[in-house]
Design an enzyme around this catalytic site. Sequence first.
Site, PDB file in Angstrom:
ATOM      1  N   GLY A 104       0.833  -1.206   0.000  1.00 25.74           N
ATOM      2  CA  GLY A 104       0.000   0.000   0.000  1.00 25.74           C
ATOM      3  C   GLY A 104       0.859   1.244   0.000  1.00 25.74           C
ATOM      4  N   ASN A 105       0.280   2.362   0.370  1.00 24.51           N
ATOM      5  CA  ASN A 105       1.039   3.608   0.438  1.00 24.51           C
ATOM      6  C   ASN A 105       0.518   4.471   1.579  1.00 24.51           C
ATOM      7  OD1 ASN A 105      -1.143   5.360  -0.717  1.00 24.51           O
ATOM      8  ND2 ASN A 105      -0.854   3.927  -2.418  1.00 24.51           N
ATOM      9  N   PHE A 106       1.159   5.598   1.788  1.00 21.52           N
ATOM     10  CA  PHE A 106       0.841   6.415   2.965  1.00 21.52           C
ATOM     11  C   PHE A 106      -0.331   7.371   2.758  1.00 21.52           C
ATOM     12  CE2 PHE A 106       5.483   5.654   3.762  1.00 21.52           C
ATOM     13  CZ  PHE A 106       5.303   4.886   4.902  1.00 21.52           C
TER      14      PHE A 106
END
Length: 395
Positions: free
Chosen positions: A200-202
């Site tokens: 995923g990502n932030f």
Amino acid sequence: MVGVTGGIAAYKCAPLIRLFSEAGHKVQVVATNNAFKFIGKTTLEALSGNPISIVDPDLFTDVDQVKHIALAKSADLVVVAPATASFLAKMTSGIADDLLTTTVLAATCPVIVAPAMHTEMWENKATVSNIETLKLRGVTIVWPAVGRLTGEDTGAGRLAEPEEIFETAMAALGGPLSGKRVLVTAGGTREPIDAARFIGNFSSGKQGVAFARAAKLLGAEVELIAANLDDSLTSGLKTTSVSTALELSNALAEKSGSYDMLVMAAAVADYKPTDPTSSKLKRSEMGEQLNVSLVANPDILVETVKSLRASASKAVVIGFAAEASDDLESLARVKLSAKGCDYVVANDISDGKVFGRDNTEIVLVDKSGSNKFQGSKQTVAKDVLSLIASNMGQS
Ligand code: CTP
């Protein structure tokens, strides 16, 4: 004008009035005598912002001022929140027996009602039919939410959140995006590795959701495609929830051609695991090193722009650029041409400056120039969309 009727949810009119006054609107409050059994005049008077006048609900005082007609004429918009079952029934029948009902009957401006009552009352055929009639007459209904009611019970009938009522009101007042359909993607996609893990990502989704809310404030009809966002962040927005890039791409393709503006704020994973497994990988079997083979996801923005242009859609497309650099403008310009969109909103994500924060600093780039914006994500979204809306008006 804000009308308040006598239900337990009357306390929620306090934050609603504050939203109006903080947005610079002059608010006239007309509460019924029963409303004052649930909320005090002092509470209403104490709200900060522009002056709020609370009109005496007694129809038979200050008769020389013909209060109900003066109020009805001066209002740009009437919002009744909460609207009890009794008020809705009176309104449907045209009964005018107090200051609020007489004013509503005399009003020629748009009227919004936000019902609140117990589920049994909300679902009673009388209320259902009253709501249908009011809708047919052009009254906007802010649908009650499902949730905790007075006491232990839960169900449909809980007053919509003040933000949702406020946004509906802003849309009704009209704005530079009124009549436009805006589709926003927000959040970060997740690409499964196995049943328990993902890449995923932030992205917190705050900026994208701020764009959706700002578009609504400016009068647009808004839909959100939310990648892994909590319901509390998206409350009041018409939302399709997705998780992976492929799901986001499919949801977007389904809406093809049905919008005038696309705000592509979602952080899309560029790569996904080649062979995700539906079981859980066991650490004891994987050992000390795990190599996950990745394959590229499509560039959804590029594909969407291509298909929009192929279908001769005139939708304005706003892409985003998350860059870890302070030379935002030139990187944004590279992305503008690589993606083929009309605008790029670029921000510098280095050193945790943007993800999850409430404030931001961005550069908006299009083929003719660039503009810088800073402030809360909400303010920035509103300023960016106002500029784009005014450009749309000129083209
Ligand atoms: N985007 C997309 N599909 C992808 C990757 C990105 O639609 N597979 C969109 C994003 O929603 C955003 C824009 O493209 O509007 C730019 O995303 P960003 O992550 O900044 O750039 P990338 O295209 O991933 O390029 P790079 O990682 O090289 O900066």
